[in-house]
Design a protein around this motif. Structure first.
Motif, PDB file in Angstrom:
ATOM      1  N   ILE A 159     -11.853  55.561 -86.119  1.00 42.67           N
ATOM      2  CA  ILE A 159     -10.436  55.179 -86.149  1.00 42.67           C
ATOM      3  C   ILE A 159      -9.631  56.061 -85.204  1.00 42.67           C
ATOM      4  O   ILE A 159      -8.780  55.578 -84.457  1.00 42.67           O
ATOM      5  N   ASN A 160      -9.909  57.356 -85.232  1.00 38.31           N
ATOM      6  CA  ASN A 160      -9.222  58.305 -84.346  1.00 38.31           C
ATOM      7  C   ASN A 160      -9.491  57.978 -82.883  1.00 38.31           C
ATOM      8  O   ASN A 160      -8.585  58.005 -82.042  1.00 38.31           O
ATOM      9  N   LEU A 161     -10.748  57.639 -82.582  1.00 34.25           N
ATOM     10  CA  LEU A 161     -11.109  57.308 -81.204  1.00 34.25           C
ATOM     11  C   LEU A 161     -10.446  56.010 -80.760  1.00 34.25           C
ATOM     12  O   LEU A 161      -9.934  55.903 -79.640  1.00 34.25           O
ATOM     13  N   ILE A 162     -10.440  55.017 -81.645  1.00 38.34           N
ATOM     14  CA  ILE A 162      -9.790  53.740 -81.321  1.00 38.34           C
ATOM     15  C   ILE A 162      -8.304  53.957 -81.068  1.00 38.34           C
ATOM     16  O   ILE A 162      -7.704  53.365 -80.155  1.00 38.34           O
ATOM     17  N   TYR A 163      -7.688  54.814 -81.877  1.00 36.96           N
ATOM     18  CA  TYR A 163      -6.265  55.122 -81.704  1.00 36.96           C
ATOM     19  C   TYR A 163      -6.018  55.789 -80.349  1.00 36.96           C
ATOM     20  O   TYR A 163      -5.082  55.437 -79.621  1.00 36.96           O
ATOM     21  N   ARG A 164      -6.875  56.738 -79.982  1.00 35.85           N
ATOM     22  CA  ARG A 164      -6.719  57.430 -78.697  1.00 35.85           C
ATOM     23  C   ARG A 164      -6.925  56.471 -77.522  1.00 35.85           C
ATOM     24  O   ARG A 164      -6.216  56.544 -76.523  1.00 35.85           O
ATOM     25  N   ILE A 165      -7.897  55.556 -77.682  1.00 35.79           N
ATOM     26  CA  ILE A 165      -8.143  54.575 -76.613  1.00 35.79           C
ATOM     27  C   ILE A 165      -6.946  53.647 -76.480  1.00 35.79           C
ATOM     28  O   ILE A 165      -6.535  53.274 -75.381  1.00 35.79           O
ATOM     29  N   GLY A 166      -6.378  53.249 -77.627  1.00 36.83           N
ATOM     30  CA  GLY A 166      -5.194  52.382 -77.606  1.00 36.83           C
ATOM     31  C   GLY A 166      -4.019  53.033 -76.911  1.00 36.83           C
ATOM     32  O   GLY A 166      -3.195  52.357 -76.283  1.00 36.83           O
ATOM     33  N   LYS A 167      -3.919  54.354 -77.016  1.00 40.28           N
ATOM     34  CA  LYS A 167      -2.824  55.090 -76.375  1.00 40.28           C
ATOM     35  C   LYS A 167      -3.115  55.419 -74.912  1.00 40.28           C
ATOM     36  O   LYS A 167      -2.221  55.812 -74.166  1.00 40.28           O
ATOM     37  N   SER A 168      -4.360  55.249 -74.500  1.00 39.48           N
ATOM     38  CA  SER A 168      -4.739  55.611 -73.130  1.00 39.48           C
ATOM     39  C   SER A 168      -4.256  54.574 -72.120  1.00 39.48           C
ATOM     40  O   SER A 168      -3.921  53.447 -72.473  1.00 39.48           O
ATOM     41  N   LYS A 169      -4.241  54.987 -70.868  1.00 40.29           N
ATOM     42  CA  LYS A 169      -3.776  54.099 -69.800  1.00 40.29           C
ATOM     43  C   LYS A 169      -4.935  53.316 -69.193  1.00 40.29           C
ATOM     44  O   LYS A 169      -6.038  53.830 -69.075  1.00 40.29           O
ATOM     45  N   LYS A 170      -4.632  52.096 -68.802  1.00 42.48           N
ATOM     46  CA  LYS A 170      -5.620  51.269 -68.112  1.00 42.48           C
ATOM     47  C   LYS A 170      -5.632  51.651 -66.628  1.00 42.48           C
ATOM     48  O   LYS A 170      -4.589  51.749 -65.991  1.00 42.48           O
ATOM     49  N   LEU A 171      -6.821  51.898 -66.105  1.00 40.50           N
ATOM     50  CA  LEU A 171      -6.940  52.305 -64.701  1.00 40.50           C
ATOM     51  C   LEU A 171      -6.586  51.144 -63.784  1.00 40.50           C
ATOM     52  O   LEU A 171      -7.093  50.036 -63.954  1.00 40.50           O
ATOM     53  N   GLU A 172      -5.700  51.421 -62.820  1.00 37.53           N
ATOM     54  CA  GLU A 172      -5.265  50.375 -61.884  1.00 37.53           C
ATOM     55  C   GLU A 172      -5.744  50.626 -60.463  1.00 37.53           C
ATOM     56  O   GLU A 172      -5.430  49.863 -59.561  1.00 37.53           O
ATOM     57  N   ASP A 173      -6.503  51.690 -60.255  1.00 37.08           N
ATOM     58  CA  ASP A 173      -6.991  52.043 -58.914  1.00 37.08           C
ATOM     59  C   ASP A 173      -7.957  50.960 -58.420  1.00 37.08           C
ATOM     60  O   ASP A 173      -9.040  50.763 -58.977  1.00 37.08           O
ATOM     61  N   SER A 174      -7.559  50.259 -57.364  1.00 39.62           N
ATOM     62  CA  SER A 174      -8.361  49.127 -56.872  1.00 39.62           C
ATOM     63  C   SER A 174      -9.708  49.569 -56.317  1.00 39.62           C
ATOM     64  O   SER A 174     -10.700  48.846 -56.414  1.00 39.62           O
ATOM     65  N   THR A 175      -9.764  50.767 -55.755  1.00 37.17           N
ATOM     66  CA  THR A 175     -11.024  51.266 -55.188  1.00 37.17           C
ATOM     67  C   THR A 175     -12.077  51.427 -56.279  1.00 37.17           C
ATOM     68  O   THR A 175     -13.231  51.005 -56.135  1.00 37.17           O
ATOM     69  N   ILE A 176     -11.666  52.020 -57.397  1.00 33.35           N
ATOM     70  CA  ILE A 176     -12.607  52.229 -58.490  1.00 33.35           C
ATOM     71  C   ILE A 176     -12.969  50.901 -59.148  1.00 33.35           C
ATOM     72  O   ILE A 176     -14.110  50.701 -59.585  1.00 33.35           O
TER      73      ILE A 176
END
Length: 640
Positions: A159-176
């Motif tokens: 649950i803690n990990l899911i919460y942290r993932i939900g708060k994380s940013k989605k990577l938008e770097d096109s190269t990656i």
């Protein structure tokens, strides 16, 4: 309170002792297979070692009953397993002893006794209650508490990990993103996988089953493109192998078998082999030079990251420096072929089968011939018994009746000088009454005691409310588990056919006598806009999904017949106006693109933020392939 604890213990005790038996069997078999994998560490690939380690897991997961075989049990290992199995299966559940039956009778007869006597009786109840709390009562409850604690830690961590993932940013770097798409295509993965940036500087990992996400840190995305690609190849290989599912199973099994120290060591070994097997998949898609760089990536990660222990278990990140060193050595040795691999695999398979046999098969001491004679004797005994009852109790003393029996064999065992046999017996008596064939009978389980080749006694369950409890008192648990199935398998139809023969006999004969029936460049350089070979008009001519050709209608719809082109302009914009579209949908059909690498790849991003990768086919100057996010590919030919 004490009574409630004993009732809980009685409910979970059969489960606990079955789990305990499974844990012992899985541990013994696991030790054998661990020794085998250690012996053949350099002769066998990690994938096959991992498959070997799955065998004890099956014994830890599935409560499989051993198959009885009619051979003498002269092996030390099988004798030990039999002893453990019998001991654990025969652990009796406890009851709350309020007062004895005799005391209860006395209490009912002396309701008018003074208060002092009632107090003494209550004290006697409490004394008996305390005596009922024994080792066998406490152990199952402690096991249950351990499961609750262990599963709570696991669930809270997720649950803690899911919460942290939900708060994380989605990577938008096109190269990656391009690197990810490239890696997915190499491994044949079509699933949409996001990249999420974590605040903590932890090792990159993949998380999730239905909606997988690759978790990376801000420091990681600044690394060299080759490092990023190698890490993505590794994490995507985890997804391809379904290692997240395996990891969850291991975590659940650890919670169930928390009392077994071997399980922790064994599961750690499994996770290490899981990492090596994942390396093998990733390396299988690389050339010799790329394999060297992959090894350097592992060294780089070892020096950079240290994942917290609890998070590591959830995310399949379990490598310490020792295992990382082992992985690097394996990468160096991967290219070395082994001409004896098939022979080794056959040898290992034989050893594993031999090691598993004692845990799958259960030899019985009673020979098959002796057992057959016992069951025949029981069937004859039941028929004779019913015939006597008929002669004694029937008002009609006619000989015009015949008894048939069908028995299902539930098991035999030797107990001191006696043989105990268990059967479910369907017994039916057929007779003619008023010119019609009638029948009566019974169907129930029996326990027989046989000594000196003679049936000494038998037991059957009581009728009415005591039926279930009397079954549990008469029969051991392994026999109780067979009773319902045996009841369904006795054949009334077979008996009916035999009875019809008897009925025909009566019709045809006046006598009352009854007869006998018997790949590639990295993306670590800047975009090469000046070397743009993609500028021009491109027409679709073919599409693929998972390597199989599909109709272009599945992508563009029936409007594909209207034609259209993919146009890439020199100013870095593109349009994909193909088929039928409206002004509303046109917005998502145009966007920008960038050329990267050696000028043979381009990333297209439409106005809706959706990305597609375009690349030249090797050896071609006028054909390009577009890979969509769902893994489908469209082939375009340059318009003349």
């Amino acid at each position: 309170m004490v009574e409630a604890l004993i009732n809980i213990s009685n409910f979970i005790a059969p489960i606990f002792y079955k789990i305990l038996y499974m844990s012992i069997v899985g541990s013994v078999l696991g030790i054998i297979i661990l020794g085998l994998t250690k012996l053949l560490d350099n002769k066998l690939c990690a994938k096959w070692k991992f498959y070997m380690l799955l065998i004890p897991i099956l014994f830890l997961m599935i409560p499989v009953s051993r198959i009885q075989v009619n051979i003498e049990n002269n092996f030390a290992l099988t004798l030990a397993i039999d002893k453990v199995e019998t001991t654990l299966n025969n652990v009796h559940t406890l009851t709350y002893d309020n007062i004895s039956i005799e005391e209860e009778k006395i209490a009912n007869a002396k309701k008018a006794m003074e208060k002092g006597s009632s107090i003494k009786q209550e004290e006697r109840k409490n004394t008996n209650s305390k005596e009922s709390i024994t080792f066998y009562t406490v152990i199952p409850i402690i096991w249950l508490i351990g499961i609750i604690i262990s599963m709570s830690i696991f669930i809270i961590g997720n649950i803690n990990l899911i919460y942290r993932i939900g708060k994380s940013k989605k990577l938008e770097d096109s190269t990656i993103k391009v690197i990810l798409i490239k890696c997915k295509r190499k491994l044949g993965i079509n699933k949409k996988i996001q990249i999420r940036i974590q605040n903590k500087d932890v090792s990159p990992c993949i998380y999730g089953i239905m909606k997988p996400k690759i978790l990376v840190s801000n420091e990681f995305i600044k690394k060299d493109a080759q490092v990023i690609e190698n890490v993505f190849m590794h994490e995507l290989s985890h997804y391809k192998r379904k290692d997240m599912i395996t990891n969850y199973i291991l975590l659940i099994m650890t919670s169930i078998h928390w009392f077994n120290p071997f399980v922790y060591r064994f599961f750690r070994k499994m996770r290490q082999e899981m990492e090596l097997a994942t390396d093998e998949i990733a390396l299988g898609k690389m050339d010799k030079e790329e394999k060297k760089k992959y090894g350097l990536t592992l060294i780089n990660l070892l020096q950079t990251y240290e994942t917290p222990r609890t998070v590591a278990k959830t995310l399949c990140v379990t490598d310490d420096s020792k295992n990382m060193e082992r992985r690097i050595k394996k990468i160096k040795a991967l290219a070395t072929s082994n001409k004896y691999r098939i022979s080794i695999m056959i040898l290992i398979l034989l050893v594993v089968i031999c090691a598993s046999i004692p845990f799958i098969l259960k030899p019985i001491k009673i020979s098959s011939v002796e057992e057959e004679n016992i069951y025949k004797k029981i069937e004859k005994y039941l028929i004779n018994l019913e015939e006597k009852n008929r002669q004694v109790n029937s008002e009609n003393k006619s000989d015009d009746f015949k008894v048939y029996a069908d028995i299902q064999r539930m098991g035999t065992k030797k107990e001191d000088e006696e043989i105990i046999a268990y059967v479910w017996a369907l017994i039916k008596t057929y007779y003619v009454e008023n010119g019609e064939l009638q029948s009566s009978g019974s169907s129930m389980p029996y326990k027989f005691r046989i000594k000196d080749n003679e049936i000494r006694e038998y037991q059957i369950p009581e009728d009415g409310e005591r039926y279930e409890s009397s079954i549990n008192e008469i029969f051991p648990k392994q026999i109780v588990d067979k009773i319902e199935k045996s009841r369904e398998e006795v054949s009334e139809e077979k008996i009916e056919k035999e009875a019809q023969k008897y009925y025909q006999y009566l019709n045809n004969n006046a006598s009352n006598k009854t007869p006998d029936y018997t790949a590639t460049n990295t993306i670590n350089s800047a975009y090469i806009d000046y070397q743009n070979r993609f500028v021009g008009h491109w027409r679709p001519y073919m599409a693929e999904e998972n390597g199989k050709e599909i109709n272009l209608r599945e992508i563009y719809g029936s409007g594909i017949s209207e034609g259209g082109e993919l146009i890439l302009k020199n100013n870095g914009t593109f349009s994909e106006l193909i088929g039928v579209y409206s002004k509303e949908t046109e917005h998502g059909l145009i966007g920008k693109y960038k050329v990267y690498g050696n000028g043979e790849n381009a990333l297209l991003t439409n106005n809706n933020g959706e990305t597609k990768i375009v690349e030249y086919l090797e050896g071609s100057s006028d054909i390009i392939r577009m890979t969509l996010e769902d893994g489908k590919c469209i082939y375009f030919q340059k318009a003349s």
